[in-house]
Design an enzyme around this catalytic site. Structure first.
Site, PDB file in Angstrom:
ATOM      1  N   ARG A  24      65.947 -65.549  -4.401  1.00  0.00           N
ATOM      2  CA  ARG A  24      65.710 -66.742  -5.229  1.00  0.00           C
ATOM      3  C   ARG A  24      66.053 -68.015  -4.457  1.00  0.00           C
ATOM      4  O   ARG A  24      65.344 -69.005  -4.541  1.00  0.00           O
ATOM      5  CB  ARG A  24      66.489 -66.638  -6.541  1.00  0.00           C
ATOM      6  CG  ARG A  24      65.949 -65.557  -7.460  1.00  0.00           C
ATOM      7  CD  ARG A  24      66.561 -65.593  -8.844  1.00  0.00           C
ATOM      8  NE  ARG A  24      67.975 -65.918  -8.888  1.00  0.00           N
ATOM      9  CZ  ARG A  24      68.970 -65.047  -8.790  1.00  0.00           C
ATOM     10  NH1 ARG A  24      68.724 -63.759  -8.621  1.00  0.00           N
ATOM     11  NH2 ARG A  24      70.223 -65.451  -8.865  1.00  0.00           N
ATOM     12  N   ASN A  42      64.891 -63.559 -11.930  1.00  0.00           N
ATOM     13  CA  ASN A  42      64.863 -62.107 -11.988  1.00  0.00           C
ATOM     14  C   ASN A  42      64.316 -61.671 -13.334  1.00  0.00           C
ATOM     15  O   ASN A  42      64.596 -62.296 -14.355  1.00  0.00           O
ATOM     16  CB  ASN A  42      66.268 -61.531 -11.817  1.00  0.00           C
ATOM     17  CG  ASN A  42      66.797 -61.646 -10.412  1.00  0.00           C
ATOM     18  OD1 ASN A  42      66.064 -61.929  -9.478  1.00  0.00           O
ATOM     19  ND2 ASN A  42      68.077 -61.429 -10.260  1.00  0.00           N
TER      20      ASN A  42
END
EC number: 3.6.1.7
Length: 95
Positions: A24, A42
């Protein structure tokens, strides 16, 4: 940071070993370098959802980077969709 007129919205579902802060963070860093807004998050099924808005060239470049194997995770597949940008984001965040 705002989304310019004529921008596109990239929605990409990234499959593989990609969940985690490193992936990320990498996505956010590349998106900010490209001037994109949006987020990376996620998903419960193991995918990462990336939503990015910006110029068509910038969103295409992010998609290319996600598919190119340069990420800190192991990407098996990226399923994507593009649409006109909504302009709802003011930056790029990790969720």
């Amino acid at each position: 940071m705002t989304t310019p007129a004529g921008s596109t919205r990239l929605t990409a579902w990234v499959h593989g070993h990609v969940q985690g802060v490193g992936f990320r963070w990498w996505t956010r860093s590349r998106a900010l370098e490209l001037g994109l807004t949006g987020y990376a998050a996620n998903q419960a099924d193991g995918r990462v959802l990336v939503v990015a808005e910006g110029t068509p060239d910038a969103t295409a470049r992010l998609l290319e980077l996600l598919r190119g194997g340069e990420t800190p995770g192991h990407v098996d597949l990226v399923v994507d969709d593009t649409a006109p940008a909504t302009g709802e984001f003011t930056g790029f965040v990790e969720r």
